[in-house]
Design a protein around this motif. Sequence first.
Motif, PDB file in Angstrom:
ATOM      1  N   TYR A 105       0.768  -1.184   0.267  1.00 52.51           N
ATOM      2  CA  TYR A 105      -0.147   0.066   0.513  1.00 52.51           C
ATOM      3  C   TYR A 105       0.848   1.540  -0.160  1.00 52.51           C
ATOM      4  CZ  TYR A 105      -4.157  -2.766   0.498  1.00 52.51           C
ATOM      5  OH  TYR A 105      -5.160  -3.330   1.312  1.00 52.51           O
ATOM      6  N   GLU A 106       2.120   1.100   0.857  1.00 56.05           N
ATOM      7  CA  GLU A 106       2.496   2.507   0.949  1.00 56.05           C
ATOM      8  C   GLU A 106       3.900   3.171  -0.335  1.00 56.05           C
ATOM      9  OE1 GLU A 106       5.589   1.521   4.097  1.00 56.05           O
ATOM     10  OE2 GLU A 106       3.924   1.372   5.699  1.00 56.05           O
ATOM     11  N   THR A 107       3.730   1.800  -1.812  1.00 56.07           N
ATOM     12  CA  THR A 107       4.602   2.599  -2.045  1.00 56.07           C
ATOM     13  C   THR A 107       3.344   2.612  -3.798  1.00 56.07           C
ATOM     14  OG1 THR A 107       3.430  -0.325  -3.621  1.00 56.07           O
ATOM     15  CG2 THR A 107       5.753   0.108  -2.190  1.00 56.07           C
ATOM     16  N   LEU A 108       2.321   2.537  -3.078  1.00 56.57           N
ATOM     17  CA  LEU A 108       1.110   3.416  -4.591  1.00 56.57           C
ATOM     18  C   LEU A 108       0.711   4.839  -4.247  1.00 56.57           C
ATOM     19  CD1 LEU A 108      -1.129  -0.229  -3.620  1.00 56.57           C
ATOM     20  CD2 LEU A 108       0.449   0.343  -5.865  1.00 56.57           C
ATOM     21  N   ARG A 109       0.972   5.303  -5.418  1.00 56.11           N
ATOM     22  CA  ARG A 109      -0.254   6.764  -4.933  1.00 56.11           C
ATOM     23  C   ARG A 109      -1.347   6.717  -4.472  1.00 56.11           C
ATOM     24  NH1 ARG A 109       0.832   8.473 -11.425  1.00 56.11           N
ATOM     25  NH2 ARG A 109       2.900   8.298 -11.192  1.00 56.11           N
ATOM     26  N   LYS A 110      -2.661   5.943  -4.830  1.00 52.93           N
ATOM     27  CA  LYS A 110      -3.846   5.673  -3.947  1.00 52.93           C
ATOM     28  C   LYS A 110      -3.535   4.496  -3.263  1.00 52.93           C
ATOM     29  CE  LYS A 110      -8.504   5.476  -4.697  1.00 52.93           C
ATOM     30  NZ  LYS A 110      -9.282   5.188  -5.823  1.00 52.93           N
ATOM     31  N   TYR A 111      -3.150   5.498  -1.753  1.00 56.01           N
ATOM     32  CA  TYR A 111      -2.787   4.232  -1.001  1.00 56.01           C
ATOM     33  C   TYR A 111      -4.634   3.013  -0.340  1.00 56.01           C
ATOM     34  CZ  TYR A 111      -2.142   2.382   3.566  1.00 56.01           C
ATOM     35  OH  TYR A 111      -1.042   1.655   5.063  1.00 56.01           O
ATOM     36  N   GLY A 112      -4.598   2.033  -0.287  1.00 50.94           N
ATOM     37  CA  GLY A 112      -5.531   1.056   0.598  1.00 50.94           C
ATOM     38  C   GLY A 112      -5.708  -0.024  -0.554  1.00 50.94           C
ATOM     39  N   ARG A 113      -7.092  -0.749  -0.510  1.00 47.49           N
ATOM     40  CA  ARG A 113      -7.406  -1.375  -1.017  1.00 47.49           C
ATOM     41  C   ARG A 113      -7.780  -1.289  -3.191  1.00 47.49           C
ATOM     42  NH1 ARG A 113     -11.958  -4.701   2.725  1.00 47.49           N
ATOM     43  NH2 ARG A 113     -10.025  -6.125   3.563  1.00 47.49           N
ATOM     44  N   ASP A 114      -8.228  -0.020  -2.600  1.00 42.07           N
ATOM     45  CA  ASP A 114      -8.833   0.549  -4.339  1.00 42.07           C
ATOM     46  C   ASP A 114      -7.483   0.113  -4.923  1.00 42.07           C
ATOM     47  OD1 ASP A 114     -11.228   0.327  -3.621  1.00 42.07           O
ATOM     48  OD2 ASP A 114     -11.453   2.601  -3.430  1.00 42.07           O
ATOM     49  N   GLY A 115      -6.876   1.397  -4.993  1.00 44.44           N
ATOM     50  CA  GLY A 115      -5.099   1.776  -4.922  1.00 44.44           C
ATOM     51  C   GLY A 115      -4.943   0.796  -5.983  1.00 44.44           C
ATOM     52  N   PHE A 116      -4.572  -0.652  -4.672  1.00 45.34           N
ATOM     53  CA  PHE A 116      -4.163  -1.820  -4.741  1.00 45.34           C
ATOM     54  C   PHE A 116      -4.454  -2.252  -5.935  1.00 45.34           C
ATOM     55  CE2 PHE A 116      -2.414  -6.245  -3.838  1.00 45.34           C
ATOM     56  CZ  PHE A 116      -1.110  -6.164  -3.722  1.00 45.34           C
ATOM     57  N   GLU A 117      -5.610  -2.676  -5.984  1.00 46.37           N
ATOM     58  CA  GLU A 117      -6.755  -3.309  -6.595  1.00 46.37           C
ATOM     59  C   GLU A 117      -6.886  -2.793  -8.049  1.00 46.37           C
ATOM     60  OE1 GLU A 117     -11.286  -4.942  -8.314  1.00 46.37           O
ATOM     61  OE2 GLU A 117     -11.077  -3.433  -6.521  1.00 46.37           O
ATOM     62  N   GLN A 118      -6.053  -1.528  -8.598  1.00 44.75           N
ATOM     63  CA  GLN A 118      -6.232  -0.770  -9.697  1.00 44.75           C
ATOM     64  C   GLN A 118      -4.899  -0.865  -9.761  1.00 44.75           C
ATOM     65  OE1 GLN A 118      -6.746   3.468  -9.399  1.00 44.75           O
ATOM     66  NE2 GLN A 118      -8.969   3.229  -8.573  1.00 44.75           N
ATOM     67  N   TYR A 119      -3.695  -1.246  -9.420  1.00 46.38           N
ATOM     68  CA  TYR A 119      -2.445  -1.714  -9.762  1.00 46.38           C
ATOM     69  C   TYR A 119      -1.783  -3.190 -10.518  1.00 46.38           C
ATOM     70  CZ  TYR A 119       2.288  -1.811 -10.480  1.00 46.38           C
ATOM     71  OH  TYR A 119       3.643  -1.688 -10.499  1.00 46.38           O
ATOM     72  N   ILE A 120      -3.352  -4.071  -9.685  1.00 51.12           N
ATOM     73  CA  ILE A 120      -3.514  -5.231 -10.183  1.00 51.12           C
ATOM     74  C   ILE A 120      -3.817  -5.558 -11.236  1.00 51.12           C
ATOM     75  CG2 ILE A 120      -4.225  -7.508 -10.065  1.00 51.12           C
ATOM     76  CD1 ILE A 120      -1.765  -7.064  -8.090  1.00 51.12           C
ATOM     77  N   MET A 121      -5.096  -4.819 -11.578  1.00 51.43           N
ATOM     78  CA  MET A 121      -5.346  -5.243 -13.136  1.00 51.43           C
ATOM     79  C   MET A 121      -4.307  -4.158 -14.017  1.00 51.43           C
ATOM     80  SD  MET A 121      -8.081  -6.458 -12.328  1.00 51.43           S
ATOM     81  CE  MET A 121      -8.698  -6.756 -13.950  1.00 51.43           C
ATOM     82  N   GLN A 122      -4.668  -3.142 -13.386  1.00 55.90           N
ATOM     83  CA  GLN A 122      -3.317  -2.875 -15.187  1.00 55.90           C
ATOM     84  C   GLN A 122      -2.192  -3.823 -14.938  1.00 55.90           C
ATOM     85  OE1 GLN A 122      -2.346   0.959 -12.903  1.00 55.90           O
ATOM     86  NE2 GLN A 122      -4.685   2.565 -13.159  1.00 55.90           N
ATOM     87  N   SER A 123      -1.542  -3.911 -14.448  1.00 59.48           N
ATOM     88  CA  SER A 123      -0.328  -4.760 -14.558  1.00 59.48           C
ATOM     89  C   SER A 123      -0.485  -5.849 -15.399  1.00 59.48           C
ATOM     90  CB  SER A 123       0.200  -5.404 -13.225  1.00 59.48           C
ATOM     91  OG  SER A 123       0.767  -4.353 -12.673  1.00 59.48           O
ATOM     92  N   VAL A 124      -1.849  -7.067 -14.665  1.00 58.09           N
ATOM     93  CA  VAL A 124      -2.666  -7.872 -15.590  1.00 58.09           C
ATOM     94  C   VAL A 124      -3.018  -7.653 -17.286  1.00 58.09           C
ATOM     95  CG1 VAL A 124      -4.069  -9.403 -16.415  1.00 58.09           C
ATOM     96  CG2 VAL A 124      -3.270  -9.808 -13.385  1.00 58.09           C
ATOM     97  N   SER A 125      -3.642  -6.269 -17.379  1.00 58.80           N
ATOM     98  CA  SER A 125      -3.234  -5.322 -18.981  1.00 58.80           C
ATOM     99  C   SER A 125      -2.640  -5.793 -19.567  1.00 58.80           C
ATOM    100  CB  SER A 125      -4.737  -4.441 -18.788  1.00 58.80           C
ATOM    101  OG  SER A 125      -4.720  -3.718 -20.252  1.00 58.80           O
ATOM    102  N   LEU A 126      -1.182  -4.898 -18.881  1.00 55.42           N
ATOM    103  CA  LEU A 126       0.082  -4.248 -19.481  1.00 55.42           C
ATOM    104  C   LEU A 126       0.503  -5.742 -19.999  1.00 55.42           C
ATOM    105  CD1 LEU A 126       1.628  -2.682 -20.621  1.00 55.42           C
ATOM    106  CD2 LEU A 126       2.667  -2.198 -18.619  1.00 55.42           C
TER     107      LEU A 126
END
Length: 249
Positions: A158-179
Amino acid sequence: MIKVKKQWLWIISGALFGLLVFAPLIMILFEYHFGKHQLPFKEVAINFYREAIDFVSGALLLLFVFMGGMMGYLIFRLRADNHRNSSDATISDLLLKGECNSIEFKSSFRWDYRLQKTSKEIEFAGLKTIAAFMNSTEGNLLIGVDDDAKIVGLDKDYETLRKYGRDGFEQYIMQSVSLHLGTENCKNVRVSFVASNEKDVCWIKVNSIKTPVFLKHQQNTHFFIRAGNGTRELNIQEALIYIRGTPRI
């Protein structure tokens, strides 16, 4: 934040129910029974709505609003508790079963606990597992759980994300899968979260699919499958044999 919004949605909905449905119904039945009307019940109901201000005082209306709001809140809490208990039980089952062909544990998705910094190789390891599940059998990736099935949480990620927390983490996961796996494969990944001992665990459910999934990483393309409780990369020849010879569901 989303949970708070849902809570207030249930409270407001309950309050409106109390005001617009419960209060009129109670007062209509009360008036119909004790008023000894000769009129049909339908006529009493119509008259109530026409002259509602004469039937119910402001304080009584507020009471029904409060009762409806409390009922909405209690329903929200009951649903949330049932969902959490169900999810916790399922997570507990996965932790108890341990890593196998359909279950994988990862301490983090971005944070390297050994080097104490973010690492693309750590991300690559998580994406490998997701790709392997898609190419083999559907599976469950739990992030925030170490190899010994101990919950370590997601705070470091969470601390490494621009948007802290569950929402930011889920967005990062899905962006990584997409990319790295292709936007078309995002639909095969379902992300949810479970809190245990005040620590979050990300639960990624991955569907296996008919078409082979390749992982793009540092200008290279990889093909992974599940082999027992681990992930194995196949070379081009092995991948062709696997794709041709494996029944696709």
